[in-house]
Scaffold this motif. Sequence first.
Motif, short mmCIF file in Angstrom:
data_model
loop_
_atom_site.label_atom_id
_atom_site.label_comp_id
_atom_site.label_asym_id
_atom_site.label_seq_id
_atom_site.Cartn_x
_atom_site.Cartn_y
_atom_site.Cartn_z
N THR A 24 4.50 -9.01 -17.16
CA THR A 24 3.76 -10.26 -17.03
C THR A 24 2.50 -10.03 -16.20
O THR A 24 2.55 -9.49 -15.10
CB THR A 24 4.62 -11.34 -16.33
OG1 THR A 24 5.08 -10.85 -15.08
CG2 THR A 24 5.80 -11.72 -17.18
N GLY A 25 1.36 -10.46 -16.73
CA GLY A 25 0.07 -10.27 -16.05
C GLY A 25 -0.54 -11.60 -15.67
O GLY A 25 -1.25 -12.22 -16.48
N SER A 49 -1.29 -12.17 -11.78
CA SER A 49 -2.05 -11.96 -10.54
C SER A 49 -3.28 -11.09 -10.76
O SER A 49 -3.26 -10.14 -11.54
CB SER A 49 -1.16 -11.26 -9.49
OG SER A 49 0.03 -11.96 -9.32
N SER A 107 4.45 -5.75 -12.60
CA SER A 107 5.71 -5.01 -12.48
C SER A 107 6.06 -4.36 -13.82
O SER A 107 5.91 -4.98 -14.87
CB SER A 107 6.86 -5.95 -12.11
OG SER A 107 6.64 -6.54 -10.87
N ALA A 134 9.31 -7.30 -0.20
CA ALA A 134 8.49 -7.83 -1.30
C ALA A 134 9.06 -9.12 -1.88
O ALA A 134 8.36 -9.85 -2.57
CB ALA A 134 8.38 -6.77 -2.40
N ALA A 136 7.04 -11.80 -4.28
CA ALA A 136 7.11 -11.77 -5.75
C ALA A 136 7.48 -13.15 -6.30
O ALA A 136 8.26 -13.87 -5.70
CB ALA A 136 8.16 -10.75 -6.19
N GLY A 137 6.89 -13.49 -7.45
CA GLY A 137 7.22 -14.77 -8.11
C GLY A 137 6.70 -15.98 -7.36
O GLY A 137 7.13 -17.10 -7.60
N ILE A 163 4.25 -20.84 -0.70
CA ILE A 163 3.98 -21.62 -1.92
C ILE A 163 5.24 -22.37 -2.34
O ILE A 163 5.17 -23.53 -2.78
CB ILE A 163 3.47 -20.67 -3.05
CG1 ILE A 163 2.11 -20.07 -2.64
CG2 ILE A 163 3.39 -21.40 -4.39
CD1 ILE A 163 1.02 -21.06 -2.31
C1 LIG Z 1 7.63 -7.02 -5.96
C2 LIG Z 1 6.50 -7.80 -6.55
C3 LIG Z 1 6.39 -7.88 -7.93
C4 LIG Z 1 5.34 -8.60 -8.49
N1 LIG Z 1 5.24 -8.60 -9.86
C5 LIG Z 1 4.22 -9.27 -10.45
C6 LIG Z 1 4.08 -9.25 -11.87
O1 LIG Z 1 4.87 -8.64 -12.59
N2 LIG Z 1 3.05 -9.92 -12.40
C7 LIG Z 1 2.15 -10.60 -11.65
O2 LIG Z 1 1.24 -11.19 -12.22
N3 LIG Z 1 2.22 -10.60 -10.31
C8 LIG Z 1 3.24 -9.95 -9.68
N4 LIG Z 1 3.35 -9.93 -8.30
C9 LIG Z 1 2.31 -10.56 -7.52
C10 LIG Z 1 2.75 -11.85 -6.83
O3 LIG Z 1 2.97 -12.88 -7.76
C11 LIG Z 1 1.65 -12.21 -5.83
O4 LIG Z 1 1.60 -11.18 -4.87
C12 LIG Z 1 1.91 -13.51 -5.15
O5 LIG Z 1 1.79 -14.58 -6.05
C13 LIG Z 1 0.96 -13.75 -3.96
O6 LIG Z 1 -0.38 -13.58 -4.35
P1 LIG Z 1 -1.36 -12.64 -3.49
O7 LIG Z 1 -0.66 -11.33 -3.27
O8 LIG Z 1 -2.67 -12.63 -4.18
O9 LIG Z 1 -1.46 -13.35 -2.09
P2 LIG Z 1 -2.41 -14.59 -1.72
O10 LIG Z 1 -2.29 -15.64 -2.75
O11 LIG Z 1 -3.78 -14.07 -1.44
O12 LIG Z 1 -1.74 -15.10 -0.39
C14 LIG Z 1 -1.95 -14.46 0.88
C15 LIG Z 1 -1.15 -15.22 1.94
O13 LIG Z 1 -1.64 -16.57 2.02
C16 LIG Z 1 -0.58 -17.51 1.83
N5 LIG Z 1 -1.10 -18.67 1.07
C17 LIG Z 1 -1.86 -18.65 -0.05
N6 LIG Z 1 -2.10 -19.90 -0.48
C18 LIG Z 1 -1.46 -20.74 0.37
C19 LIG Z 1 -1.31 -22.17 0.44
N7 LIG Z 1 -1.88 -22.96 -0.47
N8 LIG Z 1 -0.55 -22.68 1.45
C20 LIG Z 1 0.05 -21.88 2.37
N9 LIG Z 1 -0.07 -20.50 2.36
C21 LIG Z 1 -0.80 -19.96 1.37
C22 LIG Z 1 0.46 -16.76 1.01
O14 LIG Z 1 1.75 -17.31 1.20
C23 LIG Z 1 0.33 -15.35 1.59
O15 LIG Z 1 1.09 -15.24 2.79
C24 LIG Z 1 4.38 -9.24 -7.69
C25 LIG Z 1 4.48 -9.15 -6.30
C26 LIG Z 1 5.52 -8.44 -5.74
C27 LIG Z 1 5.60 -8.35 -4.26
#
Ligand SMILES: Cc1cc2nc3c(=O)[nH]c(=O)nc-3n(C[C@H](O)[C@H](O)[C@H](O)COP(=O)(O)OP(=O)(O)OC[C@H]3O[C@@H](n4cnc5c(N)ncnc54)[C@H](O)[C@@H]3O)c2cc1C
Length: 383
Positions: A120-121, A123, A155, A358, A362-363, A368
């Motif tokens: 799934t893409g 992020s 992932s 992680a 994740a998810g 959020i």
């Molecule tokens: C093990 C793992 C697997 C993953 N697999 C996939 C995958 O297959 N496909 C995919 O698309 N993505 C995947 N991801 C990505 C994951 O969905 C994102 O890392 C996640 O949604 C957070 O986005 P970000 O890393 O850009 O952090 P950001 O959105 O930049 O957030 C940074 C920090 O700010 C906080 N924050 C942001 N907005 C708010 C708000 N409105 N209120 C309060 N706090 C806030 C967050 O909680 C976090 O602590 C995966 C991540 C992990 C760890």
Amino acid sequence: MELTYTADEEAFRLRIRDWIAKNQPQSEGRPGTEELRRWQRRLQEAGLLGAAWPKEHGGGALTAMEQAILNEEFARADAPPPLGFMGISWVGPAILRFGTEEQKRRFVPPLLAGDDVWATGYSEPNAGSDLYNTQTRAVREGDEYVINGQKVWTSLAHVSNWYFLLVRTSSEGHKVAGLSVLLVPLDTPGIEIRPTQMITGGSEFSEVFLQNVRVPVDSILGEEGQGYDVVSSALINERSGIASGIRFDRSLAELIETARATNSASDPVWRQRVADLAIRTKIMNAIGLRVLSDQLHDRFNPHTSAAMKCIATSLTQAFSETGVEMMGAYGVLYDATGEGTEGETTGPWSQRFLMDRAMTIAGGTSEIQRNIVAERVLGLPRR
Ligand SMILES: Cc1cc2nc3c(=O)[nH]c(=O)nc-3n(C[C@H](O)[C@H](O)[C@H](O)COP(=O)(O)OP(=O)(O)OC[C@H]3O[C@@H](n4cnc5c(N)ncnc54)[C@H](O)[C@@H]3O)c2cc1C
């Protein structure tokens, strides 16, 4: 309220237990990709995958209760998830809900059989929590979309052959109205997958670069502009999947084993911590029964998954932190030598400790999930 199983359900449980004992992967350590694919095929042939899906699309057509018993027995046996678990748990249900008949016939059977594995893409470097900000663009040219952009944290991209891809098809109006989901073969020219090394030593996620990637217009899932609804439905399943995939009873048994092995069992401080985790495990199990009861009575509470994910992922971290600390210096040893393997010097909790960090990201992050509960369950104003 009756919290016991019927005689038929108990008979089903024993049949499943026996089947798992005979069929689950027997490899030493964590099974690798091909072993997980064979495991998925055995599950599919036995009618145990997509268990709650309609039979005409290859599902096992089990009841919600049988599915719950199946999950309990997988947890009891510590059976691994099948290779294509993301496709089965969240992409497949989205295709069944939003797809055309042609898409259901084309995608669902190979997804269940392990012939197609989905990544799934969503992020991107500047769109994680804030998916409204998705920048990867798909521009329509005749009968094709031409896609350009970059995804991060995909992932299992390195073992997948299909991509469930969130793109921007329009910049008009509200940001969310321009989002769409495309179903894209990962071997399409213009796609480059660059694995990212994780702290565990593995490379289970990747950056994915898309440059002039051309796909036919019928690759769209749902309508143009419906992408956020499609992804939200998949994310609800992802959160439930993450929460229900965590095996607390097993973690508790292992922690008690660690406490005995390290002579911590009679130490008052460790006993407090283990007992606290046991209490929280019982609470999680009770919430799990509540969710099951909602399913059995068709009470659809989509945002329960946000609360469940939040609590379950924090609790799993508490288990692995306690395990590592209890082991002392040995607890931090970790030696990963390749796919599906851990070295002989690896402590029993270290891999889990690193990976569990992680899980609250994740998810969708815990922050959020709490926002979802605040706004959609409690009705508090949006910031
Ligand atoms: C093990 C793992 C697997 C993953 N697999 C996939 C995958 O297959 N496909 C995919 O698309 N993505 C995947 N991801 C990505 C994951 O969905 C994102 O890392 C996640 O949604 C957070 O986005 P970000 O890393 O850009 O952090 P950001 O959105 O930049 O957030 C940074 C920090 O700010 C906080 N924050 C942001 N907005 C708010 C708000 N409105 N209120 C309060 N706090 C806030 C967050 O909680 C976090 O602590 C995966 C991540 C992990 C760890």
